[in-house]
Design a protein around this motif. Structure first.
Motif, PDB file in Angstrom:
ATOM      1  N   GLY A   1      65.969  88.526 -22.880  1.00 17.30           N
ATOM      2  CA  GLY A   1      66.090  87.659 -24.035  1.00 17.30           C
ATOM      3  C   GLY A   1      64.887  86.741 -24.174  1.00 17.30           C
ATOM      4  O   GLY A   1      64.059  86.621 -23.259  1.00 17.30           O
ATOM      5  N   ILE A   2      64.810  86.116 -25.317  1.00 14.24           N
ATOM      6  CA  ILE A   2      63.765  85.136 -25.582  1.00 14.24           C
ATOM      7  C   ILE A   2      64.422  83.916 -26.226  1.00 14.24           C
ATOM      8  O   ILE A   2      65.608  83.931 -26.522  1.00 14.24           O
ATOM      9  CB  ILE A   2      62.660  85.698 -26.501  1.00 14.24           C
ATOM     10  CG1 ILE A   2      63.272  86.233 -27.802  1.00 14.24           C
ATOM     11  CG2 ILE A   2      61.870  86.789 -25.793  1.00 14.24           C
ATOM     12  CD1 ILE A   2      62.241  86.675 -28.827  1.00 14.24           C
ATOM     13  N   GLY A   3      63.653  82.884 -26.426  1.00 13.49           N
ATOM     14  CA  GLY A   3      64.183  81.678 -27.036  1.00 13.49           C
ATOM     15  C   GLY A   3      63.326  80.477 -26.683  1.00 13.49           C
ATOM     16  O   GLY A   3      62.332  80.589 -25.952  1.00 13.49           O
ATOM     17  N   SER A   4      63.724  79.318 -27.172  1.00 15.09           N
ATOM     18  CA  SER A   4      62.914  78.105 -27.002  1.00 15.09           C
ATOM     19  C   SER A   4      62.808  77.672 -25.542  1.00 15.09           C
ATOM     20  O   SER A   4      61.900  76.922 -25.184  1.00 15.09           O
ATOM     21  CB  SER A   4      63.503  76.962 -27.837  1.00 15.09           C
ATOM     22  OG  SER A   4      64.816  76.637 -27.391  1.00 15.09           O
ATOM     23  N   GLN A   5      63.729  78.136 -24.677  1.00 19.74           N
ATOM     24  CA  GLN A   5      63.723  77.745 -23.267  1.00 19.74           C
ATOM     25  C   GLN A   5      63.027  78.756 -22.362  1.00 19.74           C
ATOM     26  O   GLN A   5      62.992  78.572 -21.142  1.00 19.74           O
ATOM     27  CB  GLN A   5      65.170  77.558 -22.785  1.00 19.74           C
ATOM     28  CG  GLN A   5      65.904  76.400 -23.434  1.00 19.74           C
ATOM     29  CD  GLN A   5      65.375  75.065 -22.945  1.00 19.74           C
ATOM     30  OE1 GLN A   5      65.486  74.715 -21.779  1.00 19.74           O
ATOM     31  NE2 GLN A   5      64.780  74.300 -23.853  1.00 19.74           N
ATOM     32  N   HIS A   6      62.487  79.816 -22.947  1.00 18.37           N
ATOM     33  CA  HIS A   6      61.936  80.917 -22.139  1.00 18.37           C
ATOM     34  C   HIS A   6      60.867  80.437 -21.162  1.00 18.37           C
ATOM     35  O   HIS A   6      60.954  80.691 -19.948  1.00 18.37           O
ATOM     36  CB  HIS A   6      61.367  82.000 -23.059  1.00 18.37           C
ATOM     37  CG  HIS A   6      60.828  83.194 -22.333  1.00 18.37           C
ATOM     38  ND1 HIS A   6      61.643  84.154 -21.774  1.00 18.37           N
ATOM     39  CD2 HIS A   6      59.558  83.578 -22.062  1.00 18.37           C
ATOM     40  CE1 HIS A   6      60.907  85.084 -21.205  1.00 18.37           C
ATOM     41  NE2 HIS A   6      59.633  84.753 -21.354  1.00 18.37           N
ATOM     42  N   ASP A   7      59.854  79.729 -21.657  1.00 18.97           N
ATOM     43  CA  ASP A   7      58.767  79.266 -20.782  1.00 18.97           C
ATOM     44  C   ASP A   7      59.278  78.254 -19.765  1.00 18.97           C
ATOM     45  O   ASP A   7      58.850  78.259 -18.598  1.00 18.97           O
ATOM     46  CB  ASP A   7      57.638  78.656 -21.619  1.00 18.97           C
ATOM     47  CG  ASP A   7      56.897  79.710 -22.432  1.00 18.97           C
ATOM     48  OD1 ASP A   7      56.981  80.901 -22.081  1.00 18.97           O
ATOM     49  OD2 ASP A   7      56.256  79.341 -23.429  1.00 18.97           O
ATOM     50  N   HIS A   8      60.175  77.386 -20.198  1.00 14.45           N
ATOM     51  CA  HIS A   8      60.758  76.390 -19.285  1.00 14.45           C
ATOM     52  C   HIS A   8      61.491  77.074 -18.126  1.00 14.45           C
ATOM     53  O   HIS A   8      61.353  76.676 -16.965  1.00 14.45           O
ATOM     54  CB  HIS A   8      61.716  75.485 -20.051  1.00 14.45           C
ATOM     55  CG  HIS A   8      62.664  74.722 -19.168  1.00 14.45           C
ATOM     56  ND1 HIS A   8      62.262  73.656 -18.376  1.00 14.45           N
ATOM     57  CD2 HIS A   8      64.000  74.884 -18.936  1.00 14.45           C
ATOM     58  CE1 HIS A   8      63.296  73.187 -17.705  1.00 14.45           C
ATOM     59  NE2 HIS A   8      64.362  73.913 -18.020  1.00 14.45           N
TER      60      HIS A   8
END
Length: 207
Positions: A64-71
């Motif tokens: 999955g991907i999303g706004s928290q991916h890098d975090h």
């Protein structure tokens, strides 16, 4: 409902694990989710830290991907989990990943339905989830998961509930086999699209 034939666990191709230098006998968890704050994925990483102390070769594939991916990737790196947690990003054919995992882990505390849980069940993949507790969680999983029958429902109020459950399950292969068989049985009886469609037709006719 779910198209069971797409996810049926017939010939899992564990050779895909070779691309990640992972032994095919390693214990494998899977999470398929939008990587957003409300999905509670930070918690899952903290729980893997605890599991690793008991099961050093634990693996978690996160799709999955999303706004928290890098975090989330940074959090895994900070806990030295880069070889334990593998971020796959967006995957075109998720079904092959259901077929190589041992358990599906889904720590969200608020969810509308949870189609991915049915997909996991159709693959014979038992899920570890939070049960519904007023004031703590708002999830519908008890509509299709019965604790210790076709999945595990843990208490969100209990400290380390996910990690304790994961460790327990990997020490009991017989339970894993039973949960897996019951997942498929429940899909066949209640959640395959052919069953769902017939139920809707019968309901329409009766009214």
């Amino acid at each position: 409902g779910v198209y069971k034939d797409k996810f049926k666990n017939t010939n899992p191709n564990k050779n895909i694990l070779n691309n990640f230098n992972i032994n095919q006998n390693d214990p494998i968890l899977l999470n398929v989710n939008r990587q957003e704050y409300r999905k509670n994925l930070d918690y899952l990483i903290y729980e893997i830290v605890k599991v690793k102390k008991i099961i050093p070769n634990i693996r978690l594939f996160m799709i999955g991907i999303g706004s928290q991916h890098d975090h989330l990737k940074l959090l895994a790196r900070n806990f030295n989990l880069e070889s334990n947690i593998i971020f796959l990003g967006q995957v075109e054919d998720v079904s092959k990943w259901y077929k190589v995992a041992d358990y599906f882990v889904f720590p969200t505390k608020q969810e509308g339905f949870g189609q991915v849980i049915l997909e996991a069940m159709a693959s014979g993949l038992p899920s570890i989830l939070f049960k519904n507790v007023k004031g703590f969680t708002q999830v519908p999983f008890e509509e299709f998961i019965t604790n210790n029958y076709n999945g595990m429902l843990v208490d969100p109020r209990e400290e380390c509930s996910f990690s304790k459950c994961i460790i327990k399950l990997f020490s009991n292969k017989d339970l894993q086999k039973t949960l897996s068989e019951n997942c498929i049985d429940e899909i066949d009886k209640f959640f395959d699209w052919s069953v769902t469609a017939n139920n809707l037709i019968n309901c329409a006719i009766s009214h």
